[in-house]
Design an enzyme around this catalytic site. Sequence first.
Site, PDB file in Angstrom:
ATOM      1  N   ASP A   1      45.552  31.549  34.205  1.00 25.74           N
ATOM      2  CA  ASP A   1      46.396  31.675  35.383  1.00 25.74           C
ATOM      3  C   ASP A   1      47.559  30.685  35.224  1.00 25.74           C
ATOM      4  O   ASP A   1      47.446  29.700  34.477  1.00 25.74           O
ATOM      5  CB  ASP A   1      45.565  31.344  36.633  1.00 25.74           C
ATOM      6  CG  ASP A   1      46.422  31.193  37.862  1.00 25.74           C
ATOM      7  OD1 ASP A   1      47.152  32.141  38.189  1.00 25.74           O
ATOM      8  OD2 ASP A   1      46.369  30.118  38.502  1.00 25.74           O
TER       9      ASP A   1
ATOM     10  N   ARG B   1      51.933  28.222  50.699  1.00 24.00           N
ATOM     11  CA  ARG B   1      51.019  28.735  49.678  1.00 24.00           C
ATOM     12  C   ARG B   1      50.033  29.753  50.272  1.00 24.00           C
ATOM     13  O   ARG B   1      49.799  30.821  49.706  1.00 24.00           O
ATOM     14  CB  ARG B   1      50.263  27.575  49.041  1.00 24.00           C
ATOM     15  CG  ARG B   1      49.135  27.949  48.104  1.00 24.00           C
ATOM     16  CD  ARG B   1      49.629  28.619  46.850  1.00 24.00           C
ATOM     17  NE  ARG B   1      48.544  28.860  45.898  1.00 24.00           N
ATOM     18  CZ  ARG B   1      48.666  29.610  44.813  1.00 24.00           C
ATOM     19  NH1 ARG B   1      49.811  30.197  44.529  1.00 24.00           N
ATOM     20  NH2 ARG B   1      47.646  29.771  44.000  1.00 24.00           N
TER      21      ARG B   1
END
Lengths: 225, 225
Positions: free
Chosen positions: B9, B40
């Site tokens: 990731d 976020r």
Amino acid sequence: MSIQAIIFDAYGTLFDVYSIGALAERLFPGKGAAVAELWRDKQIEYTRLRTLSNTYKPFWEVTQDALVFCCRKLGLPLTLDAQTQLMGQYAKLQAFPENLGVLQSLKSEGLKLAILSNGNPEMLDAVVRAAGMDGLFTQVLSVHSVQKFKTAPEAYQLGPDMLGVAARDTLFVSSNGWDICGAAWFGFRTFWVNRSAAPLEELGVTPNGEGRTLDDVRRHVAQQA
Amino acid sequence: MSIQAIIFDAYGTLFDVYSIGALAERLFPGKGAAVAELWRDKQIEYTRLRTLSNTYKPFWEVTQDALVFCCRKLGLPLTLDAQTQLMGQYAKLQAFPENLGVLQSLKSEGLKLAILSNGNPEMLDAVVRAAGMDGLFTQVLSVHSVQKFKTAPEAYQLGPDMLGVAARDTLFVSSNGWDICGAAWFGFRTFWVNRSAAPLEELGVTPNGEGRTLDDVRRHVAQQA
């Protein structure tokens, strides 16, 4: 064409989840608000992750998993008794005070009324009964039958399929901004019961109507007729 | 069979997003942490809602939408200059200090290395270059080509499809607990770089390995050989 059916979200829209935070505050003094918020966020997050990966399990179990994570994250000891009390609260939530009157009035005007909820059938049966709403709904629809949570289109599709009314002639009512977006993307007309005066999600969706309580839904429907 | 490929990731795993919070704090004194956290959360929430409803748009735009919502919700004025600075930060994130050495070492052992990220190709190109990681990866895979964000199985399927290595022979490395769950459900071996010492998600998934930095990935791979 005017609105022929109204589909309501359950938790937060028809049923007041405030008592969950109040009980959490009694069980975890000073932490009730944090528990209620993180528990709710994780509950919704887990429904989405399970739907994206096709790993459905009933909302009751997802809700329990979220509570376990929430207490672990906040460093709070979750006794079996506390867990049972908090989960049990979901079965006996009160309806918001205006709801019964609004629902009876809408029903008397010949509109088909339904619930469409992430809750599994047992949870929904219990909470509808506890709120004295038996007999007001043509259908109480649970995503359990399609094994996908909202906002999957398959979940919203239960509305047209089970009510026999096209999405464009159906008003979808929810207090959750994300639910309104999912429902609008699916093709429903939407009414946002924005009980907490939250800002609109930045997802390119404007609900067809917005208000603070279910009374505003009645006004909106009358204007559309 | 031993591990043949490692897929990483990007944001939070390879690239340190700390500087985003620091910049937010300079722009909104006293509110930097709140901005970074809500931004976020909304960014991730919007990727899931758009994937569930098939309303994809590039991560850059989703990230911008999330920032707009975040500032509206927190009551902070978002000038065009502040928006440009905050978004621009995504293009020049630093790698965590141990990463370059670990990646070079793993590559020298003959492992195929790749990135698989929600970021759109332009964002990923910029951040890989800024971190001096050009040439380390066999593939830099963006979900943009399938128009579905992680944790959709179609996103993870890019790994086996583009690397030519089966999921069971591939180690998926992420700092995000939810990404680990999605990857494990898909069929990858998983290693959780749990940089913030977060509790495990209550989703029935245990990663094959867990550590605090990318150095721990190297140790894990050595043990599997």
